[in-house]
Design a protein around this motif. Structure first.
Motif, PDB file in Angstrom:
ATOM      1  N   MET A 117      79.802  75.286 -49.237  1.00 36.64           N
ATOM      2  CA  MET A 117      78.469  75.126 -49.866  1.00 36.64           C
ATOM      3  C   MET A 117      77.536  74.389 -48.912  1.00 36.64           C
ATOM      4  SD  MET A 117      77.472  72.877 -53.205  1.00 36.64           S
ATOM      5  CE  MET A 117      75.737  72.613 -53.639  1.00 36.64           C
ATOM      6  N   ALA A 118      76.332  74.897 -48.705  1.00 31.59           N
ATOM      7  CA  ALA A 118      75.356  74.243 -47.821  1.00 31.59           C
ATOM      8  C   ALA A 118      74.356  73.469 -48.677  1.00 31.59           C
ATOM      9  CB  ALA A 118      74.642  75.285 -46.983  1.00 31.59           C
ATOM     10  N   PHE A 119      73.956  72.329 -48.179  1.00 31.28           N
ATOM     11  CA  PHE A 119      73.076  71.439 -48.932  1.00 31.28           C
ATOM     12  C   PHE A 119      71.657  71.461 -48.377  1.00 31.28           C
ATOM     13  CE2 PHE A 119      76.295  69.494 -51.502  1.00 31.28           C
ATOM     14  CZ  PHE A 119      77.454  69.590 -50.739  1.00 31.28           C
ATOM     15  N   ASN A 120      70.684  71.567 -49.272  1.00 29.96           N
ATOM     16  CA  ASN A 120      69.273  71.432 -48.871  1.00 29.96           C
ATOM     17  C   ASN A 120      68.937  69.947 -48.833  1.00 29.96           C
ATOM     18  OD1 ASN A 120      69.123  74.187 -48.895  1.00 29.96           O
ATOM     19  ND2 ASN A 120      67.907  74.334 -50.745  1.00 29.96           N
ATOM     20  N   ILE A 121      68.398  69.536 -47.685  1.00 28.07           N
ATOM     21  CA  ILE A 121      68.198  68.102 -47.420  1.00 28.07           C
ATOM     22  C   ILE A 121      66.712  67.806 -47.267  1.00 28.07           C
ATOM     23  CG2 ILE A 121      68.744  66.223 -45.808  1.00 28.07           C
ATOM     24  CD1 ILE A 121      71.308  67.282 -46.775  1.00 28.07           C
ATOM     25  N   LEU A 122      66.282  66.692 -47.840  1.00 23.83           N
ATOM     26  CA  LEU A 122      64.917  66.195 -47.609  1.00 23.83           C
ATOM     27  C   LEU A 122      65.018  64.824 -46.952  1.00 23.83           C
ATOM     28  CD1 LEU A 122      61.816  66.076 -47.933  1.00 23.83           C
ATOM     29  CD2 LEU A 122      62.170  65.313 -50.296  1.00 23.83           C
ATOM     30  N   ILE A 123      64.356  64.684 -45.785  1.00 23.87           N
ATOM     31  CA  ILE A 123      64.348  63.411 -45.058  1.00 23.87           C
ATOM     32  C   ILE A 123      62.938  62.841 -45.115  1.00 23.87           C
ATOM     33  CG2 ILE A 123      64.703  62.294 -42.815  1.00 23.87           C
ATOM     34  CD1 ILE A 123      66.658  64.600 -42.148  1.00 23.87           C
ATOM     35  N   VAL A 124      62.804  61.633 -45.679  1.00 23.13           N
ATOM     36  CA  VAL A 124      61.485  61.017 -45.890  1.00 23.13           C
ATOM     37  C   VAL A 124      61.392  59.726 -45.092  1.00 23.13           C
ATOM     38  CG1 VAL A 124      59.790  60.335 -47.631  1.00 23.13           C
ATOM     39  CG2 VAL A 124      61.645  61.884 -48.272  1.00 23.13           C
ATOM     40  N   ASP A 125      60.596  59.744 -44.050  1.00 20.45           N
ATOM     41  CA  ASP A 125      60.382  58.539 -43.230  1.00 20.45           C
ATOM     42  C   ASP A 125      59.102  58.756 -42.454  1.00 20.45           C
ATOM     43  OD1 ASP A 125      60.621  56.469 -41.064  1.00 20.45           O
ATOM     44  OD2 ASP A 125      62.627  56.219 -41.891  1.00 20.45           O
ATOM     45  N   ASP A 126      58.288  57.694 -42.290  1.00 15.23           N
ATOM     46  CA  ASP A 126      57.037  57.862 -41.557  1.00 15.23           C
ATOM     47  C   ASP A 126      57.269  57.927 -40.051  1.00 15.23           C
ATOM     48  OD1 ASP A 126      55.769  54.447 -41.328  1.00 15.23           O
ATOM     49  OD2 ASP A 126      57.786  55.129 -41.794  1.00 15.23           O
ATOM     50  N   SER A 127      58.496  57.682 -39.592  1.00 10.74           N
ATOM     51  CA  SER A 127      58.805  57.760 -38.168  1.00 10.74           C
ATOM     52  C   SER A 127      59.479  59.095 -37.834  1.00 10.74           C
ATOM     53  CB  SER A 127      59.730  56.607 -37.769  1.00 10.74           C
ATOM     54  OG  SER A 127      60.312  56.844 -36.505  1.00 10.74           O
ATOM     55  N   LYS A 128      58.841  59.846 -36.930  1.00 12.67           N
ATOM     56  CA  LYS A 128      59.420  61.126 -36.505  1.00 12.67           C
ATOM     57  C   LYS A 128      60.744  60.888 -35.767  1.00 12.67           C
ATOM     58  CE  LYS A 128      58.172  65.351 -34.056  1.00 12.67           C
ATOM     59  NZ  LYS A 128      57.242  66.007 -33.129  1.00 12.67           N
ATOM     60  N   VAL A 129      60.811  59.787 -35.043  1.00  8.28           N
ATOM     61  CA  VAL A 129      62.048  59.436 -34.330  1.00  8.28           C
ATOM     62  C   VAL A 129      63.193  59.268 -35.321  1.00  8.28           C
ATOM     63  CG1 VAL A 129      63.135  57.523 -33.081  1.00  8.28           C
ATOM     64  CG2 VAL A 129      60.969  58.432 -32.284  1.00  8.28           C
ATOM     65  N   VAL A 130      62.935  58.573 -36.409  1.00  6.29           N
ATOM     66  CA  VAL A 130      63.992  58.347 -37.409  1.00  6.29           C
ATOM     67  C   VAL A 130      64.390  59.662 -38.077  1.00  6.29           C
ATOM     68  CG1 VAL A 130      64.549  57.237 -39.609  1.00  6.29           C
ATOM     69  CG2 VAL A 130      63.372  55.951 -37.826  1.00  6.29           C
ATOM     70  N   ARG A 131      63.422  60.486 -38.376  1.00  7.66           N
ATOM     71  CA  ARG A 131      63.748  61.789 -38.990  1.00  7.66           C
ATOM     72  C   ARG A 131      64.657  62.586 -38.057  1.00  7.66           C
ATOM     73  NH1 ARG A 131      57.973  61.753 -40.294  1.00  7.66           N
ATOM     74  NH2 ARG A 131      57.601  63.492 -38.870  1.00  7.66           N
ATOM     75  N   SER A 132      64.363  62.512 -36.745  1.00  7.84           N
ATOM     76  CA  SER A 132      65.201  63.212 -35.760  1.00  7.84           C
ATOM     77  C   SER A 132      66.608  62.617 -35.711  1.00  7.84           C
ATOM     78  CB  SER A 132      64.591  63.107 -34.361  1.00  7.84           C
ATOM     79  OG  SER A 132      63.329  63.695 -34.318  1.00  7.84           O
ATOM     80  N   ILE A 133      66.697  61.303 -35.769  1.00  5.73           N
ATOM     81  CA  ILE A 133      68.012  60.641 -35.720  1.00  5.73           C
ATOM     82  C   ILE A 133      68.853  61.052 -36.923  1.00  5.73           C
ATOM     83  CG2 ILE A 133      69.205  58.425 -35.917  1.00  5.73           C
ATOM     84  CD1 ILE A 133      66.874  57.129 -34.459  1.00  5.73           C
ATOM     85  N   ILE A 134      68.246  61.062 -38.097  1.00  9.65           N
ATOM     86  CA  ILE A 134      68.999  61.417 -39.309  1.00  9.65           C
ATOM     87  C   ILE A 134      69.473  62.861 -39.235  1.00  9.65           C
ATOM     88  CG2 ILE A 134      68.828  61.753 -41.813  1.00  9.65           C
ATOM     89  CD1 ILE A 134      67.025  59.275 -41.903  1.00  9.65           C
TER      90      ILE A 134
END
Lengths: 129, 154
Positions: free
Chosen positions: A1-18
């Motif tokens: 099963m594949a999961f749809n993920i939402l990443i919420v952070d004002d830092s693009k760097v952090v979104r990339s890390i996650i």
């Protein structure tokens, strides 16, 4: 099963890390969505189903606390697991967020293994690394 | 700033830098820092809670670029490292301040952090920091960094 993920952070760097950490952990990923604040996140959730939300707390426009309170007011969205990924260290605030339905909390900076262990616990998946 | 707070700022900043970006800083004295010698950046983040104030940093732009590269796992000369240097510096400040507030105030108080503000800095601002008398200095791979932790009303 594949999961749809939402990443919420004002830092693009952090979104990339996650995103990178999730891929390293071989978490089965479906669609990935990104938002820079709580308001953008709620608009995305209105349009797309997500299985789990990763959210920072301190963000402009609408912070993570406000976003979580809005999610908890909606009968459908209140069941979406929310994992807080934040520099927040206040146990008072973390307990408040858990009372609003936050599922788990990862403090920045995090080790990939620690992060993916929490994710696997929340999603009920096995770490395939 | 008390000696205890000065030490906390240096220690927390260096710990976060190592964890976030695998970069290592050495505490220094502001008066002993080498000249900046290149374009600099300033990053400021505020906090509001039982106390209120700001954490501000001055650092060379090349260091911010290297920080972004290390965090993202790319080379410093890649376009993305330059494009995300400001963001990376802001996030370093965000994580440092969060950890610092817990170190200083414990884990019960609730603080709200403002979004980091990152801008170019000039030699005059650098000199003002050195002369302020309350700046904390760190050397990161021989590059100078200055930090100021100030409470509102100081």
């Amino acid at each position: 099963m594949a999961f749809n993920i939402l990443i919420v952070d004002d830092s693009k760097v952090v979104r990339s890390i996650i995103e990178k950490t999730l891929r390293m952990g071989k978490i089965p990923l479906g669609e990935l969505y990104f938002a820079g604040n709580g308001k953008e996140a709620l608009e995305l959730i209105d349009q797309h189903w997500v299985d789990v939300i990763f959210a920072d707390i301190n963000m402009p426009v609408m912070n993570g606390v406000e976003m979580i309170e809005k999610l908890s007011e909606n009968g459908v969205t209140k069941s979406i697991p929310v994992i807080i990924v934040s520099t927040e260290g206040s146990t008072t605030r973390i307990e408040h967020l858990k009372s609003k339905g936050v599922t788990a909390y990862v403090r920045k900076p995090f080790a990939p293994e620690e992060f993916n262990s929490v994710v696997n616990d929340v999603l009920g998946t096995t770490n395939n690394v | 700033m008390s000696d205890t707070t000065t030490q906390s700022v240096q220690e927390v900043f260096c710990e976060v830098l190592a964890s976030l970006a695998f970069m290592f800083g050495d505490p220094a004295s502001p008066q002993d820092l080498p000249p900046m010698g290149e374009p600099a950046m300033m990053a400021t983040i505020g906090f509001r809670g039982p106390t209120a104030g700001n954490l501000t940093l001055l650092a060379p732009r090349s260091l911010a670029q290297e920080l972004a590269a290390n965090i993202l796992g790319i080379e410093p000369d890649e376009d993305a490292a330059g494009e995300q240097a400001s963001d990376a510096l802001g996030e370093l400040m965000n994580v440092t301040l969060g950890r610092l507030l817990t170190t200083i105030s414990g884990d019960a108080p609730v603080f709200d952090l403002t979004p980091p503000q990152v801008s170019d800095a000039n030699d005059e601002q650098w000199q003002q920091f050195v002369e302020a008398g309350d700046a904390v200095a760190v050397l990161i791979e021989d590059k100078p960094v200055l930090l100021r932790f100030t409470l509102d009303g100081q």
